[in-house]
Scaffold this active site. Structure first.
Site, PDB file in Angstrom:
ATOM      1  N   ASP A 114       8.742   3.538  -3.825  1.00  0.00           N
ATOM      2  CA  ASP A 114       7.414   3.164  -4.095  1.00  0.00           C
ATOM      3  C   ASP A 114       7.110   4.113  -5.638  1.00  0.00           C
ATOM      4  O   ASP A 114       7.313   5.212  -5.386  1.00  0.00           O
ATOM      5  CB  ASP A 114       6.399   3.584  -2.963  1.00  0.00           C
ATOM      6  CG  ASP A 114       5.170   2.542  -2.870  1.00  0.00           C
ATOM      7  OD1 ASP A 114       4.870   2.032  -3.902  1.00  0.00           O
ATOM      8  OD2 ASP A 114       4.703   2.588  -1.854  1.00  0.00           O
TER       9      ASP A 114
ATOM     10  N   HIS B 250       3.969   1.392 -13.377  1.00  0.00           N
ATOM     11  CA  HIS B 250       3.265   1.892 -12.295  1.00  0.00           C
ATOM     12  C   HIS B 250       4.211   1.818 -11.004  1.00  0.00           C
ATOM     13  O   HIS B 250       3.908   2.430  -9.907  1.00  0.00           O
ATOM     14  CB  HIS B 250       2.084   1.009 -11.589  1.00  0.00           C
ATOM     15  CG  HIS B 250       0.824   1.080 -12.558  1.00  0.00           C
ATOM     16  ND1 HIS B 250      -0.225   1.711 -12.017  1.00  0.00           N
ATOM     17  CD2 HIS B 250       0.608   0.722 -13.824  1.00  0.00           C
ATOM     18  CE1 HIS B 250      -1.053   1.587 -12.962  1.00  0.00           C
ATOM     19  NE2 HIS B 250      -0.554   1.224 -14.106  1.00  0.00           N
TER      20      HIS B 250
HETATM   21  P1  ADQ Z   1       0.887  -1.068  -4.660  1.00  0.00           P
HETATM   22  O1  ADQ Z   1       2.341  -1.410  -4.563  1.00  0.00           O
HETATM   23  O2  ADQ Z   1      -0.184  -2.299  -4.418  1.00  0.00           O
HETATM   24  O3  ADQ Z   1       0.627  -0.673  -6.279  1.00  0.00           O
HETATM   25  P2  ADQ Z   1      -0.544   1.003  -3.307  1.00  0.00           P
HETATM   26  O4  ADQ Z   1      -0.261   2.279  -4.320  1.00  0.00           O
HETATM   27  O5  ADQ Z   1      -0.255   1.662  -1.867  1.00  0.00           O
HETATM   28  O6  ADQ Z   1       0.431  -0.057  -3.579  1.00  0.00           O
HETATM   29  O7  ADQ Z   1      -1.764   0.560  -3.520  1.00  0.00           O
HETATM   30  C1  ADQ Z   1      -2.390  -0.538  -2.558  1.00  0.00           C
HETATM   31  C2  ADQ Z   1      -3.800  -0.480  -2.854  1.00  0.00           C
HETATM   32  O8  ADQ Z   1      -4.235  -1.428  -1.812  1.00  0.00           O
HETATM   33  C3  ADQ Z   1      -4.590   0.599  -2.074  1.00  0.00           C
HETATM   34  O9  ADQ Z   1      -5.472   1.074  -3.057  1.00  0.00           O
HETATM   35  C4  ADQ Z   1      -5.097   0.245  -1.031  1.00  0.00           C
HETATM   36  O10 ADQ Z   1      -6.386   0.775  -0.655  1.00  0.00           O
HETATM   37  C5  ADQ Z   1      -5.080  -1.413  -1.138  1.00  0.00           C
HETATM   38  N1  ADQ Z   1      -4.830  -2.132   0.145  1.00  0.00           N
HETATM   39  C6  ADQ Z   1      -4.014  -1.957   0.869  1.00  0.00           C
HETATM   40  N2  ADQ Z   1      -4.064  -2.846   1.814  1.00  0.00           N
HETATM   41  C7  ADQ Z   1      -5.166  -3.373   1.934  1.00  0.00           C
HETATM   42  C8  ADQ Z   1      -6.176  -4.205   2.657  1.00  0.00           C
HETATM   43  N3  ADQ Z   1      -5.507  -4.880   3.935  1.00  0.00           N
HETATM   44  N4  ADQ Z   1      -7.247  -4.874   2.100  1.00  0.00           N
HETATM   45  C9  ADQ Z   1      -7.668  -4.383   0.878  1.00  0.00           C
HETATM   46  N5  ADQ Z   1      -7.337  -3.372   0.424  1.00  0.00           N
HETATM   47  C10 ADQ Z   1      -5.857  -2.973   0.833  1.00  0.00           C
HETATM   48  C11 ADQ Z   1       1.353  -0.310  -7.112  1.00  0.00           C
HETATM   49  C12 ADQ Z   1       2.619   0.338  -7.110  1.00  0.00           C
HETATM   50  C13 ADQ Z   1       2.339   1.712  -6.227  1.00  0.00           C
HETATM   51  C14 ADQ Z   1       1.379   2.663  -7.174  1.00  0.00           C
HETATM   52  C15 ADQ Z   1       0.234   1.850  -7.570  1.00  0.00           C
HETATM   53  C16 ADQ Z   1      -0.603   2.481  -8.602  1.00  0.00           C
HETATM   54  O11 ADQ Z   1       3.640  -0.224  -6.320  1.00  0.00           O
HETATM   55  O12 ADQ Z   1       3.695   2.366  -6.013  1.00  0.00           O
HETATM   56  O13 ADQ Z   1       1.014   3.765  -6.485  1.00  0.00           O
HETATM   57  O14 ADQ Z   1       0.689   0.551  -8.018  1.00  0.00           O
HETATM   58  O15 ADQ Z   1       0.112   2.930  -9.717  1.00  0.00           O
END
Ligand code: ADQ
Length: 445
Positions: A350, A142
């Site tokens: 990311d 990921h």
């Molecule tokens: P993350 O680094 O966690 O994921 P991201 O892809 O942005 O980053 O996902 C974050 C998730 O957390 C989103 O679905 C968002 O809705 C949720 N979220 C963020 N802030 C929140 C809050 N305050 N309360 C509740 N929910 C919240 C890792 C990798 C990424 C990749 C994903 C999926 O680092 O690059 O996109 O996996 O493969």
């Protein structure tokens, strides 16, 4: 995860994408319960067999906080922070990976398909292949796979590549990840490359690119609901009905560039290019990995910056930065996305960044501007965003001003492009494509 009413599927895109598939195919989910020391017998939730693998409190510290999040995480994100390479942590990483492989080997039916996820389990495929040569094994990373020059810092680099090659298919978010991994296999193991396949030790593993996505229909449905519309209006009013609401939503992780964003915002206020009576920033930061020192430092730094900006530019009752260090319910997040006129996503690096996709899906009104770092995987697809190099402070400031001042016609046309794009690549389609490639890979192996 455990709830007051018993076990329930964890929230989050991955579970939402894979759970229905497992329910239909009658598969088993092998994973950790989320509580260290838990030793729970296999059980069933909504027609899916769950097979818990225990992880002790000490292993959590060494395997998860240590090797996974203090060695691999920074290294795989451009070595943004110095990695800790500690052989006790590595031993725990090996032990837990082997335990997962053993658990899978026990439950997987003859010739079945196994899909292993992410950097915490890179060793599991190799061990599983030794135990069960009959299985079809896929792995998806990921996060980014780093360039060889960085990856080779890792003392146990050969073992990670060798064990990943126990897979029939190794999937990455971006072409760069796939290319970096292939180069690592060539340079470190002397593997041969044949098209998109890596040949090593008498085996053939394919490498593919599968950009992950979100459950678009779910976000759109929440966004269209009456409760969300009401909440969105309420949020705007509570913020003092500013002309432009800028929004950041991230795990509080040093890879996400929250500090860069705050610095750019402060400079724009200082220079008078943004006006604290017309423009506000809402920054939602999700608590994460709080036991790891780099994360404690990052939080302290961000909270100091928020305090400084508010101290300098806010008025009584009207802060210019609204900062929440909280995990929010998904509905509330979608209401915030809808309220956000400009979404600012500025990671240094990311894998994908689902927030950028969720924001676009939530804007069923067809308006809103996304400012997006070139270093997020999402930048490959979301080309209608205002793309920016967040390391360049002038470029970032200009991108924010461009987004804030963008003409309505251009905003709508770009948002239409973003929404078309994400609709083409739903998370279910992502999972189905990976599994179908895995299936065809196994046929030719
Ligand atoms: P993350 O680094 O966690 O994921 P991201 O892809 O942005 O980053 O996902 C974050 C998730 O957390 C989103 O679905 C968002 O809705 C949720 N979220 C963020 N802030 C929140 C809050 N305050 N309360 C509740 N929910 C919240 C890792 C990798 C990424 C990749 C994903 C999926 O680092 O690059 O996109 O996996 O493969």
């Amino acid at each position: 995860m455990r709830t007051d009413d018993g076990w329930a599927p964890s929230p989050g895109g991955l579970v939402r994408a894979l759970y229905p598939m497992l329910r239909e195919s009658g598969g088993t989910w092998v994973g950790w319960t989320g509580d260290s020391g838990d030793d729970v017998d296999p059980f069933e939730v909504e027609g899916v067999d769950l097979h818990p693998v225990p992880i002790s409190a000490e292993e959590m510290e060494l395997y998860y906080e240590g090797f996974s999040n203090d060695a691999l995480w920074p290294l795989y994100h451009d070595a943004l922070r110095e990695s800790t390479f500690d052989s006790d942590q590595w031993d725990a990483y090996c032990r837990v990976n082997d335990r997962f492989a053993d658990a899978i080997a026990q439950v997987a039916p003859e010739g079945s398909v196994v899909w292993i996820h992410d950097y915490q389990l890179q060793l599991a495929p190799g061990r599983l292949r030794e135990l069960r040569p009959d299985l079809v094994i896929g792995f998806f990373l990921h996060i980014p796979f780093p360039p060889v020059e960085l990856f080779t810092r890792l003392p146990w680099r050969d073992e990670i590549v060798r064990r990943l090659l126990g897979c029939d298919l190794v999937g990455f978010q971006r072409p760069m990840g796939a290319a970096n991994f292939t180069a690592a296999a060539q340079q470190l193991l002397g593997a041969e490359v044949d098209g998109d396949a890596i040949l090593h030790d008498g085996r053939r593993s394919r490498v593919g690119v599968f950009p992950i996505s979100i459950d678009v229909a779910e976000v759109e449905e929440i966004a269209a609901g009456r409760a969300t519309r009401q909440r969105t209006s309420q949020i705007r009013a509570r913020l003092g009905d500013p002309e432009v609401i800028m929004l950041g939503v991230d795990r509080l992780d040093y890879t996400k560039g929250i500090g860069l964003r705050l610095r750019a915002f402060a400079q724009l206020l200082e220079d008078g290019r943004l006006d604290p009576t017309r423009h506000v920033l809402v920054q939602i930061a999700t608590p994460t990995r709080e036991a790891v020192e780099h994360y404690q430092d990052e939080r302290a730094q961000i909270e100091r910056m928020v305090g400084e900006i508010n101290g300098r530019f806010s008025r009584i009752g009207l802060p210019v930065v609204h900062y929440l260090y909280q995990t929010l319910p998904y509905d509330e997040l979608v209401a915030l996305y809808r309220a956000g006129d400009v979404m600012i996503v500025t990671p240094f690096r990311d894998g994908m960044n689902l927030v950028a996709k969720e924001y676009s899906a939530a804007h069923i009104d067809g308006d809103g501007v996304l400012v997006l770092s070139e270093f997020a995987g999402a930048a490959d697809e979301l080309t209608d965003a205002v793309l920016v190099n967040p390391h360049d402070d002038h470029a970032l400031q200009d991108a924010i001003v461009e987004a804030v001042e963008m003409h309505r016609h251009e905003r709508r046309s770009r948002m239409a492009g973003l929404r078309d794009q994400i609709r083409k690549s739903d998370v279910r389609g992502w999972a189905a494509r990976f599994l179908s490639e895995l299936d065809s890979t196994a046929d030719v192996a």
